[in-house]
Design a protein around this motif. Structure first.
Motif, PDB file in Angstrom:
ATOM      1  N   SER A   6      47.931  50.760  21.675  1.00  0.00           N
ATOM      2  CA  SER A   6      49.344  50.058  21.228  1.00  0.00           C
ATOM      3  C   SER A   6      49.446  50.228  19.697  1.00  0.00           C
ATOM      4  O   SER A   6      50.712  50.451  19.398  1.00  0.00           O
ATOM      5  CB  SER A   6      49.328  48.678  21.391  1.00  0.00           C
ATOM      6  OG  SER A   6      49.151  48.426  22.960  1.00  0.00           O
ATOM      7  N   SER A  13      53.471  46.177  17.203  1.00  0.00           N
ATOM      8  CA  SER A  13      52.796  47.333  17.799  1.00  0.00           C
ATOM      9  C   SER A  13      53.892  48.509  17.598  1.00  0.00           C
ATOM     10  O   SER A  13      54.859  48.574  16.961  1.00  0.00           O
ATOM     11  CB  SER A  13      52.822  47.090  19.258  1.00  0.00           C
ATOM     12  OG  SER A  13      54.464  47.194  19.665  1.00  0.00           O
ATOM     13  N   LEU A  48      56.576  51.734  22.351  1.00  0.00           N
ATOM     14  CA  LEU A  48      55.737  51.866  23.548  1.00  0.00           C
ATOM     15  C   LEU A  48      56.787  52.372  24.605  1.00  0.00           C
ATOM     16  O   LEU A  48      57.784  51.639  24.852  1.00  0.00           O
ATOM     17  CB  LEU A  48      54.859  50.671  24.275  1.00  0.00           C
ATOM     18  CG  LEU A  48      53.892  50.109  22.893  1.00  0.00           C
ATOM     19  CD1 LEU A  48      53.283  48.739  23.610  1.00  0.00           C
ATOM     20  CD2 LEU A  48      52.711  51.095  22.797  1.00  0.00           C
ATOM     21  N   TRP A  73      48.665  48.622  16.006  1.00  0.00           N
ATOM     22  CA  TRP A  73      49.026  47.623  15.136  1.00  0.00           C
ATOM     23  C   TRP A  73      49.357  47.554  13.683  1.00  0.00           C
ATOM     24  O   TRP A  73      48.335  48.212  13.136  1.00  0.00           O
ATOM     25  CB  TRP A  73      47.929  46.506  15.623  1.00  0.00           C
ATOM     26  CG  TRP A  73      47.802  46.240  17.066  1.00  0.00           C
ATOM     27  CD1 TRP A  73      46.988  46.615  17.880  1.00  0.00           C
ATOM     28  CD2 TRP A  73      48.922  45.547  17.856  1.00  0.00           C
ATOM     29  NE1 TRP A  73      47.170  46.185  19.090  1.00  0.00           N
ATOM     30  CE2 TRP A  73      48.510  45.611  19.346  1.00  0.00           C
ATOM     31  CE3 TRP A  73      49.911  44.652  17.908  1.00  0.00           C
ATOM     32  CZ2 TRP A  73      48.846  44.999  20.419  1.00  0.00           C
ATOM     33  CZ3 TRP A  73      50.581  44.215  18.769  1.00  0.00           C
ATOM     34  CH2 TRP A  73      50.271  44.225  20.095  1.00  0.00           C
ATOM     35  N   ALA A 116      49.463  51.032  28.365  1.00  0.00           N
ATOM     36  CA  ALA A 116      48.948  50.943  26.835  1.00  0.00           C
ATOM     37  C   ALA A 116      47.867  49.820  26.818  1.00  0.00           C
ATOM     38  O   ALA A 116      47.992  49.000  27.960  1.00  0.00           O
ATOM     39  CB  ALA A 116      49.774  50.725  26.027  1.00  0.00           C
TER      40      ALA A 116
END
Length: 308
Positions: free
Chosen positions: A205, A245, A248, A207, A200
């Protein structure tokens, strides 16, 4: 009665005679020589004329063998970010920027669902943060940190689960509030076979800014790809705001891809490419002919040595 069967039979014979088979694929490729130097122009000579042609250079991210790979294993998963800090002082606004990670966060981006003590691990001390800068362009690297080495800080990573990262801003009214910008956030893995892959970056990512209380300022992320918290003057109300984020996946990777060189309307007899890194590369050309009746495909590989 016999005439009833004549028409269907004729239609079947007509369809068979008019069926357009996939054109036979006769294709080959070779390089002018087997080795080159870094920066040389490599010329590939092509014969035959496939309707579609895709080129895989053999560089990381463009290896035919990994065109279908979506998951990779690694014991070295690193994070690196870069910060620029302006205004304010640590004496008046201590701990204004902190870094957190969580595999317990429920994905609900609200104040009520961000439980710092129960769900998040403060990993700030593993990184280097920017000191006070006199301009907007000086960013300080956090250093490259292996996430699997942070158990001493309380982060015991389970690679099979998604992880969230967050930047927490905290400053009080009555003093100048620091401004923090982040222009880099890279998560990378070194695979078990030695490849360095991007998991990433700051753009992928994602936000989300989450304000606590009556915080007047939000984290923003724009087309300049900089995650920004602007801070404020002494009359600005106190701010506690998180930039959190997306979830992930640390083992998910983007499949390698090739470059489409031609389609059926063009002809290509040679192709050139420049390698800027020494090494031995498996170069792959994939030629194909396709129509509604099927596909023929030929994969041609050759080994190329690029010397320093």
């Amino acid at each position: 009665m016999r005439k009833i069967y004549i028409i269907p039979l004729l239609l079947m014979l007509f369809a068979a005679c008019n069926k357009k088979e996939v054109a036979e694929l006769n294709f080959s490729v070779k390089a002018e020589k087997a080795s080159y130097k870094v920066g040389d122009t490599v010329k590939f000579l092509l014969s035959g004329n496939p309707e579609q042609l895709i080129f895989y250079s053999g560089l990381e991210g463009s290896r035919y063998i990994y065109k279908d790979r979506t998951v990779a294993e690694s014991d070295n998963i690193t994070v690196e970010f870069a910060t620029n800090r302006r205004y304010g002082s640590d004496v008046q606004q201590p701990r204004s920027f902190r870094v957190f990670a969580s595999q317990k966060f429920n994905g609900q981006y609200t104040e009520a669902n961000i439980n710092e003590s129960a769900d998040w691990t403060d990993i700030t001390t593993a990184f280097t943060l920017s000191g006070l800068q006199s301009n907007d362009n000086t960013y300080v690297s956090s250093g490259v940190v292996n996430l699997l080495s942070l158990s001493s800080l309380g982060l015991t990573l389970d690679k099979s689960k998604p992880i969230y990262f967050a930047f927490k801003y905290n400053a009080v009214t009555g003093f100048t509030q620091p401004r923090w910008w982040v222009n880099k956030f890279d998560i990378k893995m070194t695979t078990t076979d030695g490849q360095l892959l991007t998991v990433a970056d700051i753009g992928t990512s994602g936000w989300t800014s989450v304000k606590f209380g009556v915080s007047p300022v939000a984290w923003t992320f724009g087309t300049d790809r900089i995650l920004k918290f602007q801070g404020g003057g002494i009359t600005t109300l106190s701010n506690q705001v998180w930039a959190v984020s997306n979830a992930l996946n640390l083992t998910k990777v983007k499949p390698d891809s090739g470059v489409a060189l031609k389609n059926m309307s063009t002809r290509l007899d040679e192709y050139t490419f420049i390698y800027n890194r020494a090494g031995t590369y498996t170069v792959t050309f994939v030629g194909s002919n396709v129509n509604i009746y099927g596909e023929t495909k030929t994969v041609k590989e050759l080994e190329l040595t690029i010397n320093p």
